[in-house]
Enzyme design. Structure first.
Site, mmCIF file in Angstrom:
data_model
loop_
_atom_site.group_PDB
_atom_site.id
_atom_site.type_symbol
_atom_site.label_atom_id
_atom_site.label_comp_id
_atom_site.label_asym_id
_atom_site.label_seq_id
_atom_site.Cartn_x
_atom_site.Cartn_y
_atom_site.Cartn_z
ATOM 1 C CE1 TYR A 1 12.154 0.749 7.795
ATOM 2 C CE2 TYR A 1 10.588 -0.050 9.324
ATOM 3 C CZ TYR A 1 11.339 0.914 8.358
ATOM 4 O OH TYR A 1 11.038 2.379 8.752
ATOM 5 C CE LYS B 1 8.322 0.459 6.435
ATOM 6 N NZ LYS B 1 8.465 1.848 6.900
ATOM 7 C CD GLU C 1 8.647 10.043 3.727
ATOM 8 O OE1 GLU C 1 7.859 9.615 3.667
ATOM 9 O OE2 GLU C 1 9.770 9.796 3.093
ATOM 10 C CG LEU D 1 7.632 4.328 2.598
ATOM 11 C CD1 LEU D 1 8.703 3.439 2.055
ATOM 12 C CD2 LEU D 1 7.411 4.003 3.915
HETATM 13 N N1 PLP Z 1 7.223 7.484 5.558
HETATM 14 C C1 PLP Z 1 8.217 6.944 6.204
HETATM 15 C C2 PLP Z 1 9.616 7.817 6.296
HETATM 16 C C3 PLP Z 1 7.869 5.805 7.183
HETATM 17 O O1 PLP Z 1 8.831 5.362 7.748
HETATM 18 C C4 PLP Z 1 6.562 5.324 7.123
HETATM 19 C C5 PLP Z 1 6.264 4.300 7.724
HETATM 20 O O2 PLP Z 1 7.238 3.706 8.579
HETATM 21 C C6 PLP Z 1 5.563 6.047 6.441
HETATM 22 C C7 PLP Z 1 5.823 7.173 5.650
HETATM 23 C C8 PLP Z 1 4.069 5.462 6.444
HETATM 24 O O3 PLP Z 1 3.984 4.197 5.597
HETATM 25 P P1 PLP Z 1 3.046 3.370 6.094
HETATM 26 O O4 PLP Z 1 1.726 4.129 6.151
HETATM 27 O O5 PLP Z 1 3.073 2.242 5.082
HETATM 28 O O6 PLP Z 1 3.099 2.651 7.645
#
Ligand code: PLP
Length: 297
Positions: free
Chosen positions: A33, A147, A180, A205
């Site tokens: 997603y 993701k 994270e 991620l």
């Molecule tokens: N880390 C995780 C586990 C996430 O699910 C997300 C966003 O959904 C992020 C980091 C941040 O990613 P982004 O800045 O692309 O939204």
């Protein structure tokens, strides 16, 4: 206003939207997603989000349901139908529907679902006043760079946070270093004015907001370091914050029982946040101009 979801070629009333019981997303979490923020009527960082979506699909050998151009047209149509000027669009792609069997079936069509959510970012208490995070062990798999819709450990940690009256959980690895958040990247500002976030490997991620922040931080001439930091270092930090499409830049004012600074968003975080909000507003204008020029939205 009627609310629609997009499911495999149709704009369907949200309450009636459904996928098949044999969809592999439902059976095996076999899907990926993306979430893209919409601020003041424009998508933020759409291209890097679609790049990551393509990377996630390729990593799992799921075919793209449509071209990038078609995907962005559906995204624009859905937010227009749903009147989303500020909010989020969720794009979920699963491998598709097939009789239950763990191994990837050949030649099935992916399922594409899009939904939207309105969010008034600039009125959200946690974004403006800061939030509390708890820390909890990271029990996820070894490919957090993809993701996937397989979010159960993230859901468990977020539930633990909510039960502790917190907004988010920061996850830590076996070494005690923060990986994270459950749905965000984690950052600290040290007492000697260093901005620190963990480097990207397979265990986090690669946040799109994170990448944008790194570029913006260099404009603000902060000393930036990409390296692991421990839970103890985070608690001793001068400031902390999270980044994501869903929460933009959210100050962290408490980690477990430790209050950071005076319990309000710190000076650096506020500057960084303001710079990011400006970026969103400017980026939105650029995208609107693109649309007016007839280019791909
Ligand atoms: N880390 C995780 C586990 C996430 O699910 C997300 C966003 O959904 C992020 C980091 C941040 O990613 P982004 O800045 O692309 O939204």
């Amino acid at each position: 206003m009627a609310r629609y979801a997009y499911v495999d070629g149709r704009y369907t009333a949200h309450q009636d939207a459904a996928v098949h019981v044999e969809d592999r997303g439902f059976q095996f979490s076999d899907g990926v997603y993306e979430v893209v923020a919409r601020v003041d009527g424009a998508f933020i960082d759409m291209e890097p989000h679609l790049d990551r979506l393509e990377r996630s699909l390729a990593s799992l050998e799921i075919s793209a349901p449509m071209s990038r151009r078609a995907l962005s047209m559906v995204m624009s149509e859905l937010v227009t139908r749903n009147g989303v000027r500020n909010g989020l669009i969720y794009i979920q792609i699963t491998r598709g529907t097939a009789p239950r069997d763990h191994a990837f079936p050949a030649n099935i069509s992916p399922t594409l679902v899009m939904t939207t959510k309105r969010v008034d970012y600039f009125k959200q208490k946690k974004i403006m006043a800061g939030c509390k995070v708890i820390t909890t062990p990271d029990i996820r798999w070894a490919r957090c760079d993809i993701k996937t819709v397989s979010l159960l450990p993230n859901c468990m940690a977020k539930t633990e946070a909510r039960r502790a009256d917190a907004d988010e959980a920061w996850l830590y690895d076996a070494a005690g270093d923060v990986t994270e958040g459950t749905s965000c990247n984690a950052w600290i500002v040290t007492h000697d004015d260093r901005l620190i976030t963990r480097g990207v490997t397979d265990n986090i991620l690669r946040g799109v907001t994170r990448e944008t922040m790194i570029a913006l931080a260099s404009e603000l001439s902060l000393t930036f370091e990409e390296r692991p930091f421990s839970v103890a270092e985070a608690k001793a930090a001068r400031e902390a914050f999270s980044t994501s499409a869903t929460s933009l830049v959210t100050p962290v004012v408490q980690i477990d029982d430790t209050i950071l600074g005076n319990g309000a968003p710190g000076l650096f975080t506020s500057r960084i946040q303001e710079r990011y909000f400006d970026y969103c507003r400017q980026n939105g204008c650029r995208q609107n101009e693109c649309r007016q020029n007839g280019a791909q939205a």
